[in-house]
Write a protein that holds these residues in place. Sequence first.
Motif, PDB file in Angstrom:
ATOM      1  N   ARG A 281     -12.500  -0.689   3.230  1.00  0.00           N
ATOM      2  CA  ARG A 281     -11.296   0.030   3.641  1.00  0.00           C
ATOM      3  C   ARG A 281     -10.513   0.585   2.445  1.00  0.00           C
ATOM      4  NH1 ARG A 281      -8.812  -1.251   8.604  1.00  0.00           N
ATOM      5  NH2 ARG A 281      -6.716  -0.371   8.911  1.00  0.00           N
ATOM      6  N   ALA A 282     -10.504  -0.163   1.361  1.00  0.00           N
ATOM      7  CA  ALA A 282      -9.805   0.305   0.171  1.00  0.00           C
ATOM      8  C   ALA A 282     -10.383   1.625  -0.319  1.00  0.00           C
ATOM      9  CB  ALA A 282      -9.893  -0.742  -0.938  1.00  0.00           C
ATOM     10  N   GLN A 283     -11.693   1.749  -0.254  1.00  0.00           N
ATOM     11  CA  GLN A 283     -12.337   2.985  -0.688  1.00  0.00           C
ATOM     12  C   GLN A 283     -12.028   4.133   0.260  1.00  0.00           C
ATOM     13  OE1 GLN A 283     -14.423   3.087  -3.739  1.00  0.00           O
ATOM     14  NE2 GLN A 283     -13.052   1.327  -3.849  1.00  0.00           N
ATOM     15  N   LEU A 284     -11.807   3.842   1.530  1.00  0.00           N
ATOM     16  CA  LEU A 284     -11.420   4.883   2.476  1.00  0.00           C
ATOM     17  C   LEU A 284     -10.038   5.444   2.119  1.00  0.00           C
ATOM     18  CD1 LEU A 284     -12.556   3.451   5.946  1.00  0.00           C
ATOM     19  CD2 LEU A 284     -13.687   5.206   4.549  1.00  0.00           C
TER      20      LEU A 284
ATOM     21  N   THR B 155       0.826  -1.204   0.000  1.00  0.00           N
ATOM     22  CA  THR B 155       0.000   0.000   0.000  1.00  0.00           C
ATOM     23  C   THR B 155       0.857   1.249   0.000  1.00  0.00           C
ATOM     24  OG1 THR B 155      -1.723  -1.152   1.217  1.00  0.00           O
ATOM     25  CG2 THR B 155      -1.830   1.231   1.207  1.00  0.00           C
ATOM     26  N   ARG B 156       1.876   1.274   0.828  1.00  0.00           N
ATOM     27  CA  ARG B 156       2.709   2.472   0.926  1.00  0.00           C
ATOM     28  C   ARG B 156       3.415   2.764  -0.387  1.00  0.00           C
ATOM     29  NH1 ARG B 156       4.277   0.185   6.461  1.00  0.00           N
ATOM     30  NH2 ARG B 156       2.852   1.247   7.886  1.00  0.00           N
ATOM     31  N   ARG B 157       3.889   1.701  -1.052  1.00  0.00           N
ATOM     32  CA  ARG B 157       4.556   1.906  -2.334  1.00  0.00           C
ATOM     33  C   ARG B 157       3.554   2.390  -3.375  1.00  0.00           C
ATOM     34  NH1 ARG B 157       8.953  -1.790  -5.481  1.00  0.00           N
ATOM     35  NH2 ARG B 157       8.706  -0.847  -7.537  1.00  0.00           N
ATOM     36  N   LEU B 158       2.382   1.792  -3.376  1.00  0.00           N
ATOM     37  CA  LEU B 158       1.331   2.184  -4.307  1.00  0.00           C
ATOM     38  C   LEU B 158       0.974   3.653  -4.128  1.00  0.00           C
ATOM     39  CD1 LEU B 158      -0.963   1.225  -6.315  1.00  0.00           C
ATOM     40  CD2 LEU B 158      -2.353   0.888  -4.286  1.00  0.00           C
ATOM     41  N   ILE B 159       0.760   4.048  -2.888  1.00  0.00           N
ATOM     42  CA  ILE B 159       0.375   5.420  -2.577  1.00  0.00           C
ATOM     43  C   ILE B 159       1.464   6.396  -2.989  1.00  0.00           C
ATOM     44  CG2 ILE B 159       0.008   7.008  -0.647  1.00  0.00           C
ATOM     45  CD1 ILE B 159      -1.506   4.667   0.725  1.00  0.00           C
TER      46      ILE B 159
ATOM     47  N   ILE C 193      -5.290   4.932   8.315  1.00  0.00           N
ATOM     48  CA  ILE C 193      -5.706   3.905   7.361  1.00  0.00           C
ATOM     49  C   ILE C 193      -5.021   4.134   6.020  1.00  0.00           C
ATOM     50  CG2 ILE C 193      -7.637   3.059   5.954  1.00  0.00           C
ATOM     51  CD1 ILE C 193      -9.444   3.532   8.377  1.00  0.00           C
ATOM     52  N   ALA C 194      -5.045   5.394   5.576  1.00  0.00           N
ATOM     53  CA  ALA C 194      -4.456   5.738   4.284  1.00  0.00           C
ATOM     54  C   ALA C 194      -2.942   5.601   4.285  1.00  0.00           C
ATOM     55  CB  ALA C 194      -4.847   7.167   3.904  1.00  0.00           C
ATOM     56  N   SER C 195      -2.349   5.569   5.476  1.00  0.00           N
ATOM     57  CA  SER C 195      -0.903   5.380   5.579  1.00  0.00           C
ATOM     58  C   SER C 195      -0.523   3.903   5.578  1.00  0.00           C
ATOM     59  CB  SER C 195      -0.385   6.038   6.860  1.00  0.00           C
ATOM     60  OG  SER C 195      -0.622   7.428   6.843  1.00  0.00           O
ATOM     61  N   GLY C 196      -1.531   3.026   5.536  1.00  0.00           N
ATOM     62  CA  GLY C 196      -1.264   1.598   5.438  1.00  0.00           C
ATOM     63  C   GLY C 196      -1.219   0.873   6.754  1.00  0.00           C
ATOM     64  N   LEU C 197      -1.648   1.512   7.843  1.00  0.00           N
ATOM     65  CA  LEU C 197      -1.610   0.859   9.149  1.00  0.00           C
ATOM     66  C   LEU C 197      -2.780  -0.101   9.314  1.00  0.00           C
ATOM     67  CD1 LEU C 197       0.394   3.216   9.631  1.00  0.00           C
ATOM     68  CD2 LEU C 197      -0.455   3.297  11.990  1.00  0.00           C
TER      69      LEU C 197
END
Length: 228
Positions: free
Chosen positions: A210-213, A140-144, A174-178
Amino acid sequence: MTDAAPSPDIAVLLADDHDLMRESFRALLDASPGFRTAGEAGTGAEAIRLAREYRPDVVLMDVRMPEMDGIEATRRICADPDLSGVQVLILTTFDLDEYVYAALTAGASGFLVKDSTATELLNGIRLVAAGEALLAPRVTRRLIATFTGKGQPAGSPRGLDEITEREQEVLVLIASGLSNTEIAQELNVALGTVKTHIGRLLNKLDARDRAQLVIAAYDSGLVTPRSR
């Protein structure tokens, strides 16, 4: 007292244009208690047709397929009200991250890289089938960091102005991948409290999962790749 009825097997539709890959996944599922292969598709169009025919719990979806790719197939499956109980789990490699972001926007519940272990794959399917999102922090972090913030923010999603300060903190994490456990530790609150906040965020932001968040947080400009 009678024993509780056993839980039904998780039905998985395999969508991949490589026969060997599908055979490997089918062998793994068929050998694993609690799982079964619902069908196999070699194209995105076939994945949609079989999803409508078999109503699987999870579609294990490859991105690159002939006739129709996995992104468009995901979009159509997730937009079909008759398939509201079908979750899509994307399989990809790191060089396809940009497509994964598009698939999450289309409604996929998460993604796994193709070099995941058998245990990671089965756990991922189980998690998504339970209605949760699979967003591994390292991916997630790499994607973001790579693909968010390329354009202008899409604007605040519905309900963003209704969330509380604490809910905003949870959304950022959440958006930070935690994970939920990591969020609880970060905010020094109980795990159940985190789950309550997430439930309220899903409702207020009209998010599927959660993905949509994560997408809402970045598209609105609330979070940027440099926020943490």
